[in-house]
Design a protein around this motif. Structure first.
Motif, PDB file in Angstrom:
ATOM      1  N   THR A  55      54.334  18.553  -3.352  1.00 23.77           N
ATOM      2  CA  THR A  55      54.091  16.721  -4.419  1.00 23.77           C
ATOM      3  C   THR A  55      52.636  17.206  -4.553  1.00 23.77           C
ATOM      4  OG1 THR A  55      53.277  16.916  -2.217  1.00 23.77           O
ATOM      5  CG2 THR A  55      55.149  15.981  -1.441  1.00 23.77           C
ATOM      6  N   LYS A  56      52.234  15.212  -5.418  1.00 23.68           N
ATOM      7  CA  LYS A  56      51.098  15.096  -5.852  1.00 23.68           C
ATOM      8  C   LYS A  56      49.988  15.988  -5.161  1.00 23.68           C
ATOM      9  CE  LYS A  56      48.705  12.027  -7.929  1.00 23.68           C
ATOM     10  NZ  LYS A  56      47.270  13.051  -8.298  1.00 23.68           N
ATOM     11  N   GLU A  57      50.442  16.142  -3.652  1.00 26.44           N
ATOM     12  CA  GLU A  57      49.082  15.648  -3.235  1.00 26.44           C
ATOM     13  C   GLU A  57      49.242  17.130  -2.930  1.00 26.44           C
ATOM     14  OE1 GLU A  57      49.498  11.493  -2.728  1.00 26.44           O
ATOM     15  OE2 GLU A  57      51.405  13.276  -2.556  1.00 26.44           O
ATOM     16  N   ASP A  58      49.991  18.866  -2.421  1.00 26.85           N
ATOM     17  CA  ASP A  58      50.254  19.893  -2.565  1.00 26.85           C
ATOM     18  C   ASP A  58      49.614  20.381  -3.372  1.00 26.85           C
ATOM     19  OD1 ASP A  58      51.624  19.785   0.096  1.00 26.85           O
ATOM     20  OD2 ASP A  58      53.723  19.511  -1.753  1.00 26.85           O
ATOM     21  N   ARG A  59      49.811  19.948  -5.123  1.00 30.04           N
ATOM     22  CA  ARG A  59      49.077  20.315  -6.033  1.00 30.04           C
ATOM     23  C   ARG A  59      47.866  20.332  -5.945  1.00 30.04           C
ATOM     24  NH1 ARG A  59      53.655  18.138  -7.853  1.00 30.04           N
ATOM     25  NH2 ARG A  59      52.824  16.487  -8.596  1.00 30.04           N
ATOM     26  N   ASP A  60      47.792  19.142  -5.971  1.00 33.00           N
ATOM     27  CA  ASP A  60      45.954  18.249  -6.393  1.00 33.00           C
ATOM     28  C   ASP A  60      45.428  19.663  -4.994  1.00 33.00           C
ATOM     29  OD1 ASP A  60      46.826  16.746  -8.282  1.00 33.00           O
ATOM     30  OD2 ASP A  60      46.591  14.596  -6.302  1.00 33.00           O
ATOM     31  N   PHE A  61      45.985  19.462  -3.618  1.00 32.02           N
ATOM     32  CA  PHE A  61      45.053  19.990  -2.271  1.00 32.02           C
ATOM     33  C   PHE A  61      45.182  22.022  -3.292  1.00 32.02           C
ATOM     34  CE2 PHE A  61      47.236  17.533   0.944  1.00 32.02           C
ATOM     35  CZ  PHE A  61      45.756  16.442   0.781  1.00 32.02           C
ATOM     36  N   PRO A 107      40.734  14.625  -9.096  1.00 34.27           N
ATOM     37  CA  PRO A 107      42.067  13.907  -8.768  1.00 34.27           C
ATOM     38  C   PRO A 107      42.040  12.278  -7.285  1.00 34.27           C
ATOM     39  CG  PRO A 107      42.492  15.667  -8.040  1.00 34.27           C
ATOM     40  CD  PRO A 107      41.277  15.982  -8.347  1.00 34.27           C
ATOM     41  N   CYS A 108      42.585  11.717  -7.708  1.00 32.86           N
ATOM     42  CA  CYS A 108      42.856  10.581  -6.708  1.00 32.86           C
ATOM     43  C   CYS A 108      44.173  11.196  -6.343  1.00 32.86           C
ATOM     44  CB  CYS A 108      42.279   9.324  -7.346  1.00 32.86           C
ATOM     45  SG  CYS A 108      41.149   9.189  -7.690  1.00 32.86           S
ATOM     46  N   ASP A 109      45.185  10.291  -4.619  1.00 30.33           N
ATOM     47  CA  ASP A 109      45.975  10.253  -4.319  1.00 30.33           C
ATOM     48  C   ASP A 109      47.060  10.093  -5.631  1.00 30.33           C
ATOM     49  OD1 ASP A 109      45.476   7.995  -3.021  1.00 30.33           O
ATOM     50  OD2 ASP A 109      45.764   8.455  -1.314  1.00 30.33           O
ATOM     51  N   ARG A 110      48.028   9.187  -4.770  1.00 35.09           N
ATOM     52  CA  ARG A 110      48.808   8.714  -5.605  1.00 35.09           C
ATOM     53  C   ARG A 110      49.212   7.543  -5.392  1.00 35.09           C
ATOM     54  NH1 ARG A 110      54.642  10.194  -2.507  1.00 35.09           N
ATOM     55  NH2 ARG A 110      53.082  12.288  -1.869  1.00 35.09           N
ATOM     56  N   SER A 123      44.203  13.037   2.347  1.00 38.90           N
ATOM     57  CA  SER A 123      44.429  11.408   1.910  1.00 38.90           C
ATOM     58  C   SER A 123      45.184  10.125   3.036  1.00 38.90           C
ATOM     59  CB  SER A 123      45.752  11.242   0.845  1.00 38.90           C
ATOM     60  OG  SER A 123      46.244  10.203   0.774  1.00 38.90           O
ATOM     61  N   ALA A 124      44.591   9.193   2.594  1.00 38.06           N
ATOM     62  CA  ALA A 124      44.694   8.020   3.930  1.00 38.06           C
ATOM     63  C   ALA A 124      46.143   7.422   3.999  1.00 38.06           C
ATOM     64  CB  ALA A 124      43.436   7.336   3.790  1.00 38.06           C
ATOM     65  N   GLY A 125      46.829   8.715   2.422  1.00 41.72           N
ATOM     66  CA  GLY A 125      48.198   8.127   2.957  1.00 41.72           C
ATOM     67  C   GLY A 125      48.400   6.615   2.140  1.00 41.72           C
ATOM     68  N   LYS A 126      49.717   6.009   2.070  1.00 37.21           N
ATOM     69  CA  LYS A 126      50.006   4.287   1.900  1.00 37.21           C
ATOM     70  C   LYS A 126      49.320   3.549   2.207  1.00 37.21           C
ATOM     71  CE  LYS A 126      54.049   2.355   0.299  1.00 37.21           C
ATOM     72  NZ  LYS A 126      55.348   2.149   0.586  1.00 37.21           N
ATOM     73  N   ASP A 127      49.238   3.339   3.203  1.00 35.43           N
ATOM     74  CA  ASP A 127      47.871   2.708   3.868  1.00 35.43           C
ATOM     75  C   ASP A 127      46.905   2.706   3.677  1.00 35.43           C
ATOM     76  OD1 ASP A 127      47.454   4.295   5.719  1.00 35.43           O
ATOM     77  OD2 ASP A 127      47.894   3.370   7.493  1.00 35.43           O
TER      78      ASP A 127
END
Length: 131
Positions: A33-39, A87-90, A112-116
């Motif tokens: 995921t984008k987060e995996d790559r960013d992490f 970078p920012c999360d998605r 990331s605090a996720g979608k919410d």
């Protein structure tokens, strides 16, 4: 003889189809995921920062220390920008960062605090493995 050539061609096409599928549609174990790559990127930058400066950025300095010289203690003597921007999360929000205790094997957590956008809820995504 024509049968052997036909079998050979069909075998080649089937093999090419499997290779094509594996390259363009990785199995569920390989999907990132984008987060995996960013992490991974942020983690590598944090470890480079640590080697250069002698310690990880403090929680107060945060990930911003990778792009701007920190202005709160502990101030690094050999600081150098590790990234052009954090970078920012998605969802377009900044990742959170905390430096953990020195003896902790992870030493830091990025999440990331996720979608919410609310910390501590089920949709949060962390750089640490699940407990």
């Amino acid at each position: 003889m024509k049968d052997y050539i036909l079998v050979f061609l069909v075998s080649c096409l089937v093999g090419a189809g499997y290779c094509y599928r594996d390259l363009l549609l990785p199995s569920s174990g390989c999907v990132t995921t984008k987060e995996d790559r960013d992490f991974n990127s942020l983690g590598a930058s944090l470890l480079t920062y640590q080697k250069r400066v002698g310690h990880l950025p403090t929680t107060e300095q945060g990930l911003k220390a990778l792009v701007e010289r920190p202005t709160v203690p502990s101030l690094p003597k050999r600081w150098k920008a590790m990234m052009r921007e954090v970078p920012c999360d998605r969802w377009g929000r900044a990742y959170r960062y905390i430096r953990l205790r020195e003896g902790d094997p992870g030493r830091f957590e990025i999440w990331s605090a996720g979608k919410d956008g609310i910390d501590g809820t089920e949709d949060d995504i962390s750089s640490l493995p699940p407990e």
